[in-house]
Scaffold this motif. Structure first.
Motif, short mmCIF file in Angstrom:
data_model
loop_
_atom_site.label_atom_id
_atom_site.label_comp_id
_atom_site.label_asym_id
_atom_site.label_seq_id
_atom_site.Cartn_x
_atom_site.Cartn_y
_atom_site.Cartn_z
N ASN A 205 0.94 -1.28 0.13
CA ASN A 205 0.08 0.02 0.08
C ASN A 205 0.90 1.31 0.05
O ASN A 205 1.55 1.61 0.73
CB ASN A 205 -0.89 0.15 1.26
N PRO A 206 0.66 2.00 -0.85
CA PRO A 206 1.67 3.24 -1.09
C PRO A 206 1.56 4.29 0.30
O PRO A 206 2.30 4.77 0.44
CB PRO A 206 1.20 4.01 -2.40
N MET A 207 0.61 4.14 0.93
CA MET A 207 0.37 5.11 2.30
C MET A 207 1.30 4.70 3.13
O MET A 207 1.55 5.62 3.95
CB MET A 207 -1.16 4.88 2.83
N TYR A 208 1.91 3.64 3.05
CA TYR A 208 3.16 3.07 3.85
C TYR A 208 4.10 4.47 3.81
O TYR A 208 4.94 4.67 5.04
CB TYR A 208 3.80 1.71 3.50
N PHE A 209 4.44 5.01 2.81
CA PHE A 209 5.39 5.77 2.55
C PHE A 209 4.99 7.46 3.31
O PHE A 209 5.87 8.03 3.30
CB PHE A 209 5.63 6.21 0.99
N LYS A 210 3.74 7.49 3.52
CA LYS A 210 3.41 8.66 4.11
C LYS A 210 4.21 9.32 5.56
O LYS A 210 4.65 10.15 5.76
CB LYS A 210 1.90 8.72 4.43
N ARG A 211 4.59 8.06 6.35
CA ARG A 211 4.94 8.43 7.57
C ARG A 211 6.44 8.74 7.25
O ARG A 211 7.15 9.56 8.12
CB ARG A 211 5.09 7.10 8.55
N LEU A 212 7.18 8.06 6.24
CA LEU A 212 8.52 8.33 5.80
C LEU A 212 8.78 9.78 5.18
O LEU A 212 9.68 10.59 5.73
CB LEU A 212 8.90 7.39 4.67
N ILE A 213 7.74 10.02 4.62
CA ILE A 213 7.82 11.44 3.99
C ILE A 213 7.64 12.60 5.07
O ILE A 213 8.27 13.57 5.03
CB ILE A 213 6.56 11.62 2.88
N ASN A 214 6.85 12.39 6.00
CA ASN A 214 6.68 13.33 7.19
C ASN A 214 7.88 13.34 7.87
O ASN A 214 8.38 14.38 8.27
CB ASN A 214 5.39 12.79 8.01
N ALA A 215 8.41 12.25 8.10
CA ALA A 215 10.11 12.01 8.80
C ALA A 215 10.86 12.95 8.16
O ALA A 215 11.78 13.62 8.54
CB ALA A 215 10.39 10.77 9.09
N TYR A 216 10.93 12.84 6.81
CA TYR A 216 11.84 13.41 5.73
C TYR A 216 11.81 14.86 5.87
O TYR A 216 13.02 15.51 6.25
CB TYR A 216 11.59 13.02 4.56
N HIS A 217 10.71 15.49 5.88
CA HIS A 217 10.35 16.96 6.05
C HIS A 217 10.63 17.38 7.45
O HIS A 217 11.59 18.39 7.66
CB HIS A 217 8.86 17.45 5.74
N GLN A 218 10.32 16.50 8.35
CA GLN A 218 10.57 16.99 9.78
C GLN A 218 12.04 17.10 10.04
O GLN A 218 12.66 18.09 10.65
CB GLN A 218 9.90 16.21 10.79
N VAL A 219 12.90 16.05 9.64
CA VAL A 219 14.21 15.83 9.84
C VAL A 219 14.96 17.09 9.25
O VAL A 219 15.98 17.65 9.56
CB VAL A 219 14.74 14.65 9.67
N GLY A 220 14.66 17.15 7.73
CA GLY A 220 15.29 17.83 6.97
C GLY A 220 15.15 19.40 7.44
O GLY A 220 16.12 20.35 7.27
N GLU A 221 13.89 19.83 7.79
CA GLU A 221 13.59 21.22 8.41
C GLU A 221 14.44 21.46 9.74
O GLU A 221 14.95 22.63 9.93
CB GLU A 221 12.41 21.87 8.61
N GLN A 222 14.48 20.30 10.49
CA GLN A 222 15.25 20.45 11.83
C GLN A 222 16.94 20.65 11.72
O GLN A 222 17.46 21.33 12.27
CB GLN A 222 14.99 19.23 12.54
N ALA A 223 17.22 20.12 10.50
CA ALA A 223 18.62 20.37 10.09
C ALA A 223 18.88 21.61 9.46
O ALA A 223 20.02 21.87 9.17
CB ALA A 223 18.96 19.12 9.25
N GLY A 224 17.94 22.47 9.36
CA GLY A 224 18.38 23.78 8.73
C GLY A 224 17.84 24.24 7.21
O GLY A 224 18.21 25.16 6.62
N HIS A 225 17.26 23.01 6.57
CA HIS A 225 17.22 23.15 5.27
C HIS A 225 15.83 23.95 4.76
O HIS A 225 14.95 23.60 5.42
CB HIS A 225 17.18 21.65 4.50
N LYS A 226 15.61 24.48 3.58
CA LYS A 226 14.66 25.14 3.48
C LYS A 226 13.57 23.97 3.09
O LYS A 226 13.90 23.33 2.25
CB LYS A 226 14.80 26.12 2.19
N LYS A 227 12.11 24.37 3.22
CA LYS A 227 11.17 23.64 2.96
C LYS A 227 11.16 23.45 1.55
O LYS A 227 10.81 21.93 0.93
CB LYS A 227 9.83 24.04 3.57
N GLY A 228 11.50 24.32 0.62
CA GLY A 228 11.21 24.17 -0.71
C GLY A 228 12.42 23.36 -1.37
O GLY A 228 12.24 23.14 -2.41
N ASP A 229 13.35 23.22 -0.88
CA ASP A 229 14.74 22.32 -1.10
C ASP A 229 14.18 20.83 -0.84
O ASP A 229 15.06 19.88 -1.46
CB ASP A 229 15.95 22.72 -0.70
N LEU A 230 13.32 20.71 0.15
CA LEU A 230 13.11 19.19 0.40
C LEU A 230 11.99 18.52 -0.41
O LEU A 230 10.76 18.31 0.04
CB LEU A 230 12.60 19.24 1.95
#
Length: 348
Positions: A205-230
């Motif tokens: 089920n593709p919805m499995y990837f939703k939590r990974l994508i949420n984590a990707y954005h959360q970790v990336g923004e915490q690391a100081g990267h711009k939302k538009g680059d993620l």
């Protein structure tokens, strides 16, 4: 803007009925024709995967992409993927900078660890270094991209002492996406680097990837990267025909040929049954197979649910008569893509 494209491995499995197998040479020439058509019908990106086995024609995606660059004007050209762990990062940069020149700034690199491992023994690498090779070579590729002069202290890669790397890309920063099959640790590493990520959504089920994508954005923004680059992309297997029934009927055999071939070398894979196929093409399945309206609806649902910036339809997974592949590309560009773009133009 949602980017819509195609990915391919240049499959060379037997055709249904005749049992004919395209030669690698013929399949490679077909891919160039596919790139040119995809550009003509307005698709945004075309990606070619690297493999080193008989059932896939392309071991050097950059060569085919370079050929496709010459007679196209708009479509972006990317690997899908470059197996960076068993490649020379300096050479990878040079090759894609050359594609960037030929295409006038339309080249991209999609780097991956390599879910197919044939390249490791072929080029003298030890699978025990699977993770370490990728991490070091990705860091080396990023450093090569940063400035013309490279200094690098290698562990598993070579040491380079202040040497120039040319040509440079036409684009100020050559885009580098990183592909993953859905590994949590990989997602976190990519997010920390602030690089665009691509998920291979090929089963379950593709919805499995939703939590990974949420984590990707959360970790990336915490690391100081711009939302538009993620940025987040995905690729899924699929096929398009005039009718739902035609698409479903034609796609099973070539897909089964490829899956069954992979199952021979991978213990955790099994030969595909029709029941599994029906589930995969169903509402909650990962495959996107059908007429243009059905395909557009399923792509829209996937993009909207996962918050994707780019979607690539792997079209098709197994070998099919080339005129049918070209027709599917035309349907994708002329009928599916306008529906998807119109939806998000009005709903984002």
């Amino acid at each position: 803007m949602i980017e819509l494209g195609i990915s391919t491995f240049g499959e060379t499995t037997p055709l249904e009925g005749s049992g004919e197998v395209f030669s690698h040479a013929e399949r490679i020439r077909q891919l160039v024709a596919e790139i040119e058509l995809a550009d003509q019908v307005g698709l945004d990106v075309y990606g070619i995967g690297e493999h080193h086995r008989e059932d896939f024609a392309v071991s050097a995606p950059e060569i085919v992409l370079a050929a496709g660059a010459v007679n196209t004007k708009h479509i972006r050209l990317t690997s899908a993927v470059t197996v960076l762990s068993s490649a020379d990062p300096v050479r990878v940069y040079q090759q894609f900078a050359s594609i960037d020149a030929l295409s006038n700034s339309r080249a991209e690199i999609m780097a991956g660890r390599g879910s197919f491992i044939e390249s490791f023994p072929l080029f003298g690498y030890d699978l025990k270094d699977y993770e370490a090779l990728f991490d070091e070579k990705l860091a080396m590729l990023l450093e090569t991209r940063r400035a013309p002069q490279l200094t690098w202290q290698g562990q598993l890669a070579q040491t380079v002492a202040g040497k120039d790397v040319y040509p440079r890309s036409v684009q100020e920063t050559l885009p580098i996406w990183v592909a993953t099959g859905g590994n949590v640790e990989s997602t976190i590493k990519i997010a920390q680097l602030g690089l665009p990520i691509v998920y291979a959504i090929i089963g379950g089920n593709p919805m499995y990837f939703k939590r990974l994508i949420n984590a990707y954005h959360q970790v990336g923004e915490q690391a100081g990267h711009k939302k538009g680059d993620l940025k987040v992309g995905a690729h899924s297997w699929g096929f398009i025909a005039d009718s739902q029934e035609e698409a479903v009927a034609k796609y099973f055999y070539p897909t089964k040929q490829t899956v069954d071939g992979i199952a021979k070398t991978r213990p955790h894979w099994s030969e595909m049954t029709y029941a599994q196929y029906e589930q995969a093409i169903g509402p909650d399945g990962a495959m996107i197979v059908g007429d243009p309206d059905h395909v557009a609806r399923k792509i829209i649902a996937l993009i909207e649910s996962l918050g994707l910036d780019r979607f690539m339809l792997h079209l098709p997974l197994g070998s099919m008569p080339h005129e049918e592949v070209l027709k599917a590309i035309r349907l994708y560009g002329e009928e599916v893509a306008p529906k998807v773009r119109a939806y998000f133009a009005n709903n984002r």
